[in-house]
Design a protein around this motif. Sequence first.
Motif, short mmCIF file in Angstrom:
data_model
loop_
_atom_site.label_atom_id
_atom_site.label_comp_id
_atom_site.label_asym_id
_atom_site.label_seq_id
_atom_site.Cartn_x
_atom_site.Cartn_y
_atom_site.Cartn_z
N ARG A 126 -51.02 3.70 10.85
CA ARG A 126 -50.01 4.71 11.16
C ARG A 126 -50.28 5.29 12.54
NH1 ARG A 126 -48.42 8.50 6.10
NH2 ARG A 126 -46.74 8.86 7.60
N THR A 152 -38.31 -5.75 2.71
CA THR A 152 -38.56 -4.45 2.08
C THR A 152 -39.86 -3.85 2.59
OG1 THR A 152 -37.37 -5.13 0.08
CG2 THR A 152 -38.87 -3.24 -0.11
N ASN A 206 -39.39 -2.67 6.17
CA ASN A 206 -38.62 -1.42 6.21
C ASN A 206 -39.49 -0.23 5.84
OD1 ASN A 206 -36.21 -2.61 7.02
ND2 ASN A 206 -35.51 -2.95 4.91
N GLN A 207 -40.37 -0.41 4.86
CA GLN A 207 -41.27 0.67 4.48
C GLN A 207 -42.23 1.02 5.60
OE1 GLN A 207 -43.06 -0.88 0.92
NE2 GLN A 207 -41.39 -0.18 -0.43
N ARG A 242 -41.78 0.51 8.82
CA ARG A 242 -41.03 1.14 9.90
C ARG A 242 -40.71 2.60 9.56
NH1 ARG A 242 -38.44 -1.64 13.64
NH2 ARG A 242 -38.26 -3.46 12.28
N THR A 243 -40.28 2.83 8.33
CA THR A 243 -39.95 4.20 7.91
C THR A 243 -41.17 5.11 7.99
OG1 THR A 243 -38.20 3.39 6.44
CG2 THR A 243 -39.08 5.60 6.00
N ASN A 244 -42.32 4.62 7.53
CA ASN A 244 -43.55 5.42 7.56
C ASN A 244 -43.98 5.72 9.00
OD1 ASN A 244 -43.70 5.47 4.78
ND2 ASN A 244 -45.06 3.70 4.64
N CYS A 245 -43.90 4.72 9.87
CA CYS A 245 -44.28 4.92 11.27
C CYS A 245 -43.38 5.94 11.95
CB CYS A 245 -44.24 3.59 12.02
SG CYS A 245 -45.58 2.45 11.61
N GLU A 246 -42.09 5.79 11.74
CA GLU A 246 -41.14 6.70 12.38
C GLU A 246 -41.29 8.12 11.83
OE1 GLU A 246 -37.40 4.84 11.72
OE2 GLU A 246 -37.63 3.39 13.35
N ALA A 247 -41.53 8.22 10.54
CA ALA A 247 -41.71 9.54 9.94
C ALA A 247 -42.96 10.22 10.50
CB ALA A 247 -41.82 9.43 8.41
N ARG A 265 -42.23 11.45 14.01
CA ARG A 265 -41.38 12.65 14.02
C ARG A 265 -42.18 13.90 13.65
NH1 ARG A 265 -37.04 9.09 12.45
NH2 ARG A 265 -37.77 9.14 10.28
#
Length: 409
Positions: free
Chosen positions: A132, A175, A178-179, A181-186, A189
């Motif tokens: 991360r 899948t 996507n998980q 990518r979502t974790n990295c972007e979150a 942020r």
Amino acid sequence: MAKLQTISEAEIQEISSTVKSRVVTEVVTQIQDMLGQLKSATLEIAVTGESGSGKSSFINAFRGMGDEDPEAARTGVTETTGEIMAYAHPTVPTVRLWDLPGIGTPSFQPQHYLEAVRLYQYDFFIIVTSERFRECHVILAKYVAQAGKRFYFVRNKVDNDVAATARRRGGDSSTVLNQIRTNCEAGLRQCGVDHPRVFLISSFEPQCFDFPQLQKTLVSELEGHKRHIFLLALPNLTSAVLKNKRQALSGSLWRTAMAACLGAMTPGGAMCSSVPLLMDTLRSYQQNFGLDTNSLHRLAGLTGKSYEELRREVRSTSGQELSMDGVERMLSQAAMGQQVLAGMLENRIPVLGTVASGGVSFIASYCLLRSAINDLSEDAERVMRKALNGSDLEYPEYQEDVPDPGEFY
């Protein structure tokens, strides 16, 4: 009144010759300046991240070589970068990737770090992690942005995550990605990055995941000569990359052909006087398309194919070993049957009449180089498909304006 003296035909011819000579000299100077600017353009890419994130493997993949290549950046499971190391691209040496010391240690202070690694010498930063993204990455990115430099977040080793998930419980790779990518972007942020862009890559499978998308993004955000040389340095992973390279090389084709024929306009100039420049240009084209011996050996080591089976896909004359006699024959063949096109260009650019009388015509040089670009791109397409087992990826085309020689003159 003073009597006007008549000017003889010989004097008129001498004046005309002098004027043409000056025009040609000015044209040569301008063309040499243009080509010189293109050849001297540099691109400095900084790669940083935590220990074990795979920075060195990323640099090797970016340069189209495996970790075992003699010229590869050193890799290891522990931090191998204790000092700044520069690695030139093997075929476009003015493109360099800098392996910077790792970040994320308790003593890491971004302002001192960036001063130590000489922040302002780089065109952009690539921040690499294999897990991360953390606050240290974001702090570094903010300092880079304050200095007016671009930065890109790269999540490396996603192939390991996909394989591990498949072993544990199966599931679709998209899948898993996507998980991630979502974790990295979150995470970014939460650390204060409003619109994070994260590229998921595998340094050992550069043709997969977001590696082509990262290359496309860099091409679109670079400008001028830097964009041109970066494009030529891209590994041949897709048909669109090859088309883009062909377009980029065509953009400087007029100048290169003109430089070749004007080079023959020296006392005693003849066709052979332009051959060395044409040979150098053809060899650079072979390198740009990854068809020279060293490039094919690197590709063989990277993909597990043999050099011999890749070499068999290079079928054009332009892709073979070049010699003075061979280039002269190619030049003579290119000049045949081009009278109509030569006449059209000469009407638009009067100096071409003078150029043609200097030893080798512009149109012969132009046709030779244009055919070589087309033939070599087809060779490279076959080599790519052989290396990647016939696979290809979607990659939007990049367009570079091809100047009209009439506009230049």
